[in-house]
Scaffold this active site. Structure first.
Site, short mmCIF file in Angstrom:
data_model
loop_
_atom_site.label_atom_id
_atom_site.label_comp_id
_atom_site.label_asym_id
_atom_site.label_seq_id
_atom_site.Cartn_x
_atom_site.Cartn_y
_atom_site.Cartn_z
N TYR A 1 0.78 -1.23 0.00
CA TYR A 1 0.00 0.00 0.00
C TYR A 1 0.82 1.29 0.00
CZ TYR A 1 -3.91 -3.10 0.63
OH TYR A 1 -4.83 -4.09 0.44
N PHE B 1 -10.56 -4.21 11.09
CA PHE B 1 -11.76 -4.01 10.28
C PHE B 1 -11.53 -4.54 8.87
CE2 PHE B 1 -9.27 -0.09 10.35
CZ PHE B 1 -9.12 0.21 9.03
#
Length: 411
Positions: free
Chosen positions: A123, A411
């Site tokens: 990322y 999450f």
């Protein structure tokens, strides 16, 4: 056949999620986990890449409000459920998903995007910087004692049903959110994440247990959720306490909860996962060497609307600096910005033609955003370029926080 990217439809969720499970190794989640994430999925923020009837790529986002330095809760896209089928690698699927998603986040007015990374190397090229770390501690309670603060003996502990105690635990959590950057305010439904207890998650340990700490007036001021892994060897018991969450509003309640873990019969190790790297327990233990502590990356931050993001947080010292930002993936952030913060808490970030005083990629600005990664350390690694003497040290002091940022759950 051409690939098609589109917003997820509710009746496609199972196929979409099956693809995600395959991308993460092909082990099915428990029905309880799957049911919870289906209820939490925001289909309008979920993307699928389809090859005919087959889903081959996915990315989603949750609508969070994230605590930042100063205590403000900032709208943030919680990037999640990102995966690409192994049959469709090296075809630009991930890049196209990231491109569409960040454009949507910007259009929706969220200044930042955040994620937890299964593979951190992926990322950085999309502008995400590691902004918060998490610590695991493994404590040998036969050799380590606790030194507790005054008032600990006045705390009453009660073992309760995790579901029945949920409202009290959530009230404690809500009060803690603005005290530490990186914590998301719980949106409806997310309170159930901490209660997930499928047998596959226990790894042979007990069902989830909950203990609450009460102050002198009987109000709940702390809680912990944990499991006990009972085990035996020829020399006797070999039990372990596995701490899932432990939170408290004051030092005495926090120490009382940790002392409770140490006193559980037939156990000799306490293992706690995903704790802040400056967890107070490190100062309660008598022997830090036998409190084995390891840390890893936790929360990655991406500034999507750079001036809005920088204006949303507070700064530790007054600041007036011109920053040159590199951001090829979100070029609207690129260029020179004047960041000014005064002693009264007023912050402004505006474009400028003035000479830059320091230069850095947006990824590094994301790393420093929550105050846990210093610009001085990034500069020492060659990630920040100082164009005016002492500029890095001045800005680093302003960005640094009093406590380490922390993400309490995934999450």
């Amino acid at each position: 056949m051409a690939l098609e990217m589109r917003e997820l439809q509710a009746d496609e969720w199972d196929v979409w999620y099956d693809h995600l499970e395959l991308a993460f190794g092909g082990v099915p989640e428990s029905p309880a986990e799957r049911k919870l994430y289906k209820s939490l999925t925001e289909t309008e923020r979920s993307l699928g890449v389809w090859d005919g009837e087959n889903c081959v790529g996915s990315a989603g986002a949750f609508s969070f409000r994230l605590s930042v330095p100063g205590g403000a809760l900032v709208p943030a896209a919680g990037v999640t459920m990102v995966g690409v089928s192994p049959t469709h690698r090296r075809r630009g699927v991930l890049t196209s998903l990231m491109r569409r998603q960040l454009d949507d986040v910007r259009a929706g007015g969220e200044p930042i995007a955040v994620l937890t990374a299964s593979d951190p190397a992926i990322y950085g090229r999309f502008g995400y910087g590691t902004a918060a770390y998490a610590m695991t501690v493994d404590i040998d309670t036969t050799r380590v004692a606790l030194s507790v603060p005054p008032g600990t003996d006045d705390v009453r502990l009660r073992l309760v049903d995790p579901l029945k105690a949920l409202a009290d635990c959530e009230r404690v959590y809500a009060e803690l959110v603005t005290r530490r950057p990186g914590m998301p305010a719980r949106q409806p439904g997310w309170e159930r994440l901490g209660l997930l207890d499928p047998a596959a998650m226990r790894e042979g340990a007990s069902p989830l247990k909950c203990v609450v700490a009460e102050g002198p007036d009987g109000e709940v001021v702390g809680y912990a959720r944990y499991r006990v892994k009972a085990d035996w060897e020829q020399s006797g018991s070999d039990g372990k306490v596995r701490v899932q969450q432990v939170e408290a509003l004051d030092p005495a309640a926090y120490a009382a909860l940790w002392r409770y873990f140490f006193d559980i019969d037939l156990t000799w190790r306490v293992q706690a996962y995903g704790r802040p790297v400056d967890d107070p327990v490190l100062h309660l233990v008598s022997d830090i060497r036998r409190t084995q502590a390891r840390q890893r990356d936790a929360l990655h931050v991406r500034l999507v609307d750079l001036p809005a993001a920088l204006e949303a947080r507070a700064y530790g010292t007054p600041l007036d600096v011109v920053i040159q930002v590199e951001d090829a993936f979100c070029p609207w952030n690129e260029g020179r910005w004047r960041l000014a913060a005064d002693a009264g808490g007023r912050v402004a970030c505006t474009r400028t033609d003035a000479p830059a005083e320091l230069e850095l990629p947006v990824r590094e600005l994301g790393s420093a955003y929550l105050g846990g990664v210093t610009l001085t350390s990034l500069a020492a690694a060659g990630r920040v370029r100082e164009l005016r003497p002492a500029a890095v040290a001045e800005v680093s002091r302003a960005f640094a926080g009093d406590v380490s940022p922390w993400l309490p759950h995934g999450f």
